[in-house]
Scaffold this motif. Structure first.
Motif, PDB file in Angstrom:
ATOM      1  N   HIS A  69       7.193   8.961  -8.027  1.00  0.00           N
ATOM      2  CA  HIS A  69       6.455  10.154  -7.586  1.00  0.00           C
ATOM      3  C   HIS A  69       4.991  10.077  -8.022  1.00  0.00           C
ATOM      4  N   GLU A  70       4.758   9.718  -9.276  1.00  0.00           N
ATOM      5  CA  GLU A  70       3.382   9.673  -9.782  1.00  0.00           C
ATOM      6  C   GLU A  70       2.599   8.533  -9.155  1.00  0.00           C
ATOM      7  N   ALA A  71       3.244   7.382  -8.940  1.00  0.00           N
ATOM      8  CA  ALA A  71       2.566   6.261  -8.280  1.00  0.00           C
ATOM      9  C   ALA A  71       2.173   6.643  -6.862  1.00  0.00           C
ATOM     10  N   ASP A  72       3.067   7.328  -6.170  1.00  0.00           N
ATOM     11  CA  ASP A  72       2.755   7.785  -4.808  1.00  0.00           C
ATOM     12  C   ASP A  72       1.545   8.722  -4.808  1.00  0.00           C
ATOM     13  N   GLN A  73       1.493   9.613  -5.795  1.00  0.00           N
ATOM     14  CA  GLN A  73       0.380  10.567  -5.863  1.00  0.00           C
ATOM     15  C   GLN A  73      -0.942   9.864  -6.155  1.00  0.00           C
ATOM     16  N   SER A  74      -0.926   8.921  -7.085  1.00  0.00           N
ATOM     17  CA  SER A  74      -2.182   8.244  -7.456  1.00  0.00           C
ATOM     18  C   SER A  74      -2.738   7.443  -6.282  1.00  0.00           C
ATOM     19  N   THR A  75      -1.864   6.736  -5.551  1.00  0.00           N
ATOM     20  CA  THR A  75      -2.353   5.946  -4.421  1.00  0.00           C
ATOM     21  C   THR A  75      -2.715   6.837  -3.228  1.00  0.00           C
ATOM     22  N   ARG A  76      -2.025   7.967  -3.082  1.00  0.00           N
ATOM     23  CA  ARG A  76      -2.391   8.901  -2.003  1.00  0.00           C
ATOM     24  C   ARG A  76      -3.820   9.398  -2.177  1.00  0.00           C
ATOM     25  N   ILE A  77      -4.177   9.735  -3.402  1.00  0.00           N
ATOM     26  CA  ILE A  77      -5.519  10.264  -3.668  1.00  0.00           C
ATOM     27  C   ILE A  77      -6.580   9.194  -3.405  1.00  0.00           C
ATOM     28  N   LEU A  78      -6.268   7.948  -3.717  1.00  0.00           N
ATOM     29  CA  LEU A  78      -7.243   6.863  -3.551  1.00  0.00           C
ATOM     30  C   LEU A  78      -7.281   6.294  -2.128  1.00  0.00           C
ATOM     31  N   SER A  79      -6.256   6.579  -1.343  1.00  0.00           N
ATOM     32  CA  SER A  79      -6.089   5.870  -0.068  1.00  0.00           C
ATOM     33  C   SER A  79      -7.219   6.110   0.926  1.00  0.00           C
ATOM     34  N   SER A  80      -7.926   7.243   0.807  1.00  0.00           N
ATOM     35  CA  SER A  80      -8.988   7.539   1.780  1.00  0.00           C
ATOM     36  C   SER A  80     -10.319   6.869   1.428  1.00  0.00           C
ATOM     37  N   LEU A  81     -10.421   6.289   0.241  1.00  0.00           N
ATOM     38  CA  LEU A  81     -11.675   5.659  -0.168  1.00  0.00           C
ATOM     39  C   LEU A  81     -11.843   4.291   0.499  1.00  0.00           C
ATOM     40  N   PRO A  82     -13.086   3.908   0.787  1.00  0.00           N
ATOM     41  CA  PRO A  82     -13.325   2.530   1.246  1.00  0.00           C
ATOM     42  C   PRO A  82     -12.879   1.551   0.164  1.00  0.00           C
ATOM     43  N   ASP A  83     -12.415   0.388   0.577  1.00  0.00           N
ATOM     44  CA  ASP A  83     -11.879  -0.574  -0.390  1.00  0.00           C
ATOM     45  C   ASP A  83     -12.874  -0.936  -1.479  1.00  0.00           C
ATOM     46  N   ASP A  84     -14.165  -1.078  -1.118  1.00  0.00           N
ATOM     47  CA  ASP A  84     -15.133  -1.516  -2.127  1.00  0.00           C
ATOM     48  C   ASP A  84     -15.517  -0.402  -3.100  1.00  0.00           C
ATOM     49  N   GLN A  85     -14.993   0.812  -2.889  1.00  0.00           N
ATOM     50  CA  GLN A  85     -15.235   1.912  -3.816  1.00  0.00           C
ATOM     51  C   GLN A  85     -13.942   2.420  -4.451  1.00  0.00           C
ATOM     52  N   SER A  86     -12.860   1.703  -4.216  1.00  0.00           N
ATOM     53  CA  SER A  86     -11.559   2.108  -4.737  1.00  0.00           C
ATOM     54  C   SER A  86     -11.225   1.310  -5.991  1.00  0.00           C
ATOM     55  N   LEU A  87      -9.991   1.426  -6.445  1.00  0.00           N
ATOM     56  CA  LEU A  87      -9.509   0.706  -7.621  1.00  0.00           C
ATOM     57  C   LEU A  87      -8.206   0.010  -7.273  1.00  0.00           C
ATOM     58  N   ALA A  88      -8.068  -1.230  -7.711  1.00  0.00           N
ATOM     59  CA  ALA A  88      -6.875  -2.012  -7.382  1.00  0.00           C
ATOM     60  C   ALA A  88      -5.704  -1.703  -8.309  1.00  0.00           C
ATOM     61  N   LEU A  89      -5.983  -1.358  -9.565  1.00  0.00           N
ATOM     62  CA  LEU A  89      -4.912  -1.254 -10.556  1.00  0.00           C
ATOM     63  C   LEU A  89      -3.823  -0.242 -10.190  1.00  0.00           C
ATOM     64  N   PRO A  90      -4.153   0.966  -9.692  1.00  0.00           N
ATOM     65  CA  PRO A  90      -3.060   1.888  -9.323  1.00  0.00           C
ATOM     66  C   PRO A  90      -2.124   1.313  -8.266  1.00  0.00           C
ATOM     67  N   TRP A  91      -2.658   0.484  -7.373  1.00  0.00           N
ATOM     68  CA  TRP A  91      -1.813  -0.138  -6.361  1.00  0.00           C
ATOM     69  C   TRP A  91      -0.929  -1.217  -6.975  1.00  0.00           C
ATOM     70  N   VAL A  92      -1.452  -1.926  -7.968  1.00  0.00           N
ATOM     71  CA  VAL A  92      -0.631  -2.917  -8.678  1.00  0.00           C
ATOM     72  C   VAL A  92       0.498  -2.218  -9.422  1.00  0.00           C
TER      73      VAL A  92
END
Length: 292
Positions: A69-92
């Motif tokens: 649930h928490e992983a889904d929430q963290s990536t949902r919040i980041l998903s709208s950002l352009p890749d070069d302004q996002s963070l890879a670690l939550p997806w890992v």
């Protein structure tokens, strides 16, 4: 100006009391990392960070559904950002949690979660590539030396998930990319598994021998014995002395593969500045007559 002096004192006392009560209540938020980030999640529900941290805490605690649930929430919040302004670690982190879920299920049920893990770790790599290009561009504009980011964790996870979904060639490519940046027990084991499951017994054996020569984990010896047993039962690779079973380094097959393992491992150690380990491997190779 209209307040009396006693009125001012009362107002100040109320303010101080309010902050005191708030500070006292916050003390309980700091009691454990889980309570701290649960409080942060309530305070700033659209910040990815509390969700991401809690996902890791729950995964470690074995609370897999909460972690998902928490992983889904963290990536949902980041998903709208352009890749070069996002963070890879939550997806890992999400990929690791989805893989844990997949591993807990039967084959039919697991496929959906393995695919989710694969999607997450591919997104992590995509973000890392975009960020690397952005940093490289900015460094060039300001005349600064470029230093590549450490993406080993991404490629280790990518290699593992690709291996579990039986995409062996892609797994091998990802693991070798990770190994260029740093070595770990898992990289050797997963790479050997890729080769074994492809039917490439020799490369599987050489890879585990590299891990043994690397010398940071004592489990490679038993893995090698098992792997050699799966090969030609007539070879001399395994020696038995009573209750002790191990590798026979005098066996021509083992000796040949040890030399190949040393030849593969040395460039990795030297490129990563591990000169002492490289010297040790080179000395062992000389004792076995490698290169003669």
């Amino acid at each position: 100006e209209r307040l009396s002096r006693s009125g001012v004192r009362i107002v100040c006392a109320v303010i101080v009391l309010a902050f005191t009560v708030r500070a006292f209540a916050r003390n309980f938020d700091w009691y454990t990392p889980e309570s701290l980030f649960t409080s942060a999640e309530r305070t700033v529900p659209e910040s990815f960070r509390p969700h991401h941290v809690l996902a890791g805490i729950y995964q470690t605690a074995g609370k897999l559904e909460d972690a998902i649930h928490e992983a889904d929430q963290s990536t949902r919040i980041l998903s709208s950002l352009p890749d070069d302004q996002s963070l890879a670690l939550p997806w890992v982190t999400a990929a690791s949690i989805y893989a844990a879920k997949a591993s807990s299920l039967s084959t039919a049920e697991a496929a959906t979660w393995w695919n989710k893990a694969l999607d997450a770790v591919h997104r992590a790599r995509q973000i890392a590539v975009a960020q690397d290009a952005r940093v490289r561009r900015i460094d060039a504009e300001y005349g600064k030396p470029y230093h590549a980011a450490d993406t080993r964790m991404i490629y280790e996870n990518l290699g593992y998930v690709e291996m579990r979904t039986r995409n062996f060639d892609r797994s091998i490519e990802a693991i070798k990319t990770a190994m260029q940046q740093g070595l770990s027990t898992n990289t050797f084991i997963n790479l050997a598994t890729d080769y074994r499951d492809q039917g490439d017994q020799r490369n599987a054996e050489i890879t585990l021998l590299e891990g043994m020569l690397w010398g940071k984990d004592n489990s490679f010896g038993s893995r090698l014995v098992e792997l050699y047993r799966q090969g030609d039962s007539e070879n001399c690779a395994i020696r038995s002395d009573g209750n002790s079973v191990g590798l026979n380094t005098a066996c021509p097959l083992v000796r040949s593969e040890l030399c190949d393992a040393a030849a593969r491992l040395l460039p990795l150690l030297e490129s990563q500045g591990q000169t002492a380990d490289a010297a040790h491997v080179r000395a062992q190779a000389a004792q076995w007559g490698c290169g003669r």
